[in-house]
Scaffold this active site. Sequence first.
Site, mmCIF file in Angstrom:
data_model
loop_
_atom_site.group_PDB
_atom_site.id
_atom_site.type_symbol
_atom_site.label_atom_id
_atom_site.label_comp_id
_atom_site.label_asym_id
_atom_site.label_seq_id
_atom_site.Cartn_x
_atom_site.Cartn_y
_atom_site.Cartn_z
ATOM 1 N N PHE A 149 46.549 -73.693 -6.017
ATOM 2 C CA PHE A 149 46.391 -74.554 -4.845
ATOM 3 C C PHE A 149 45.572 -73.792 -3.815
ATOM 4 O O PHE A 149 45.987 -72.743 -3.334
ATOM 5 C CB PHE A 149 47.734 -74.968 -4.236
ATOM 6 N N ASP A 234 43.202 -65.556 -2.673
ATOM 7 C CA ASP A 234 43.788 -66.517 -1.746
ATOM 8 C C ASP A 234 45.204 -66.039 -1.438
ATOM 9 O O ASP A 234 46.122 -66.215 -2.236
ATOM 10 C CB ASP A 234 43.798 -67.915 -2.378
ATOM 11 N N LYS A 263 48.674 -69.723 7.087
ATOM 12 C CA LYS A 263 50.133 -69.893 7.142
ATOM 13 C C LYS A 263 50.819 -68.946 8.137
ATOM 14 O O LYS A 263 50.799 -69.198 9.328
ATOM 15 C CB LYS A 263 50.717 -69.787 5.745
HETATM 16 N N1 PLP Z 1 45.879 -71.746 -0.290
HETATM 17 C C1 PLP Z 1 47.174 -71.602 -0.611
HETATM 18 C C2 PLP Z 1 47.585 -70.543 -1.572
HETATM 19 C C3 PLP Z 1 48.133 -72.457 -0.060
HETATM 20 O O1 PLP Z 1 49.423 -72.306 -0.388
HETATM 21 C C4 PLP Z 1 47.718 -73.445 0.854
HETATM 22 C C5 PLP Z 1 48.686 -74.381 1.436
HETATM 23 O O2 PLP Z 1 49.767 -74.576 0.941
HETATM 24 C C6 PLP Z 1 46.354 -73.548 1.159
HETATM 25 C C7 PLP Z 1 45.470 -72.675 0.579
HETATM 26 C C8 PLP Z 1 45.872 -74.563 2.136
HETATM 27 O O3 PLP Z 1 46.222 -74.156 3.415
HETATM 28 P P1 PLP Z 1 46.225 -75.189 4.629
HETATM 29 O O4 PLP Z 1 47.226 -76.239 4.328
HETATM 30 O O5 PLP Z 1 46.572 -74.329 5.829
HETATM 31 O O6 PLP Z 1 44.865 -75.730 4.759
#
Ligand code: PLP
Length: 415
Positions: A149, A234, A263
């Site tokens: 994700f 990420d 986050k």
């Molecule tokens: N990357 C990871 C690993 C995530 O867990 C998330 C959100 O859950 C995102 C990116 C996307 O982040 P945002 O919701 O702040 O755009």
Amino acid sequence: MEAKSVDAEGTVEREAELLAWADRHLLKNYRPQQVIMERGEGSVLIDTEGRRYLDFCAGVAVCALGHAHPALTEAIARQAAQLVHVSNYFYNRPNVELARALCEATGYDRAFFCNSGTEANEAMLKLARRYHHERGEPRSRIIAFHKAFHGRTMGALALTGNPAYMEGFGPHVGDVEHVDYGDLDALRARMNSEVAAIIIEPVQGEGGVNSPPAGFLEALRPLADEHGALLLLDEVQTGVGRTGQFLASQTIGLQADAVSLAKGLGGGFPVGALVVTERVAGGLPPGAHGSTFGGNPLASAAALCVLEHVNQPDFLAAVRQKGAYLADKLAGLAEAHPRLATGERGQGLLRALVVTDAVAPRDMLTVMREHGLLVTAAGRDGLRFTPPLVVTEAEIDEAVARADRGLTALEGGLS
Ligand code: PLP
């Protein structure tokens, strides 16, 4: 007497009326539980009816310092009274201080700021392609992983690659391939001189709190180097202390070319960041990328406060210790409820109770809330526990006791 919610104008609204407004006026792109949260205190959330919940969702692994942490409240209030926004036509002090502190905490050289994890990943994707372009050897292929994700904007969505999220939004950003998370042979087979970058979460959060097999992450750096590709991490969910080091990748000494964060970074204030090595920093030359709000003084002051609290050896050691404690308790829960759970997995305070196919994790959330515990679903079989990093062992005990009662109630409904 029923508790009432009082808004800034002194208007009294009850939960039922607010829920009716929500139903009428909010876009229905989410499936929220039918409660309206009003206040928070540490690891506790309180709704408009005065009901108190142990918050092991923490804004989906966001509220690192818990709710209404005095230092964060004060940092935001102080900065709001001084300077909120100036744009990137100028530097601002909290942002420069944050960039320095973040580079020091992560070991990377330069930082870019934005407002969310998705935006940080968009920046990272653009950096990867433009880096090769700047070198006069254009490459566009990105290797990502199944169950990843990375967000939901068009670029991040292509990296996420989940057909359920992609349906109806095509044509998608191209030249992204997905391989099984942890399958080194499959990854090796896809690597060649056309690959611009590999992007990976050190632990897949939304995908189910999945860790790759031992040695997999360590193998990525030499593999990327062998093919002249960048390695992008990420750490939107795993970063900022969540797994017990400031970055999860620091646990194994993994050095990438760029790392995305969001986050926990703002503790609930929207902040995203990308940290990069000097070697690849030229991938985003002046004018190549930007954000109106990114790096504004208010967001930066919030993040600086969180960072100063989290990036302390004692704080991180406590996260590891409480994470191990939670893991042990969740394993006990699974043993006590074999029809519903098979075990636990995760790192630090990013944990999941692994549930059987007797019940979908998403269908457990309401029952858990009714027992005073807020948790989230992750992947097909993960009931995810991501408490504030300041959670106490006593709160973990209480959360597990509530989960136990919730699971017992769910068992009662099984045929
Ligand atoms: N990357 C990871 C690993 C995530 O867990 C998330 C959100 O859950 C995102 C990116 C996307 O982040 P945002 O919701 O702040 O755009």
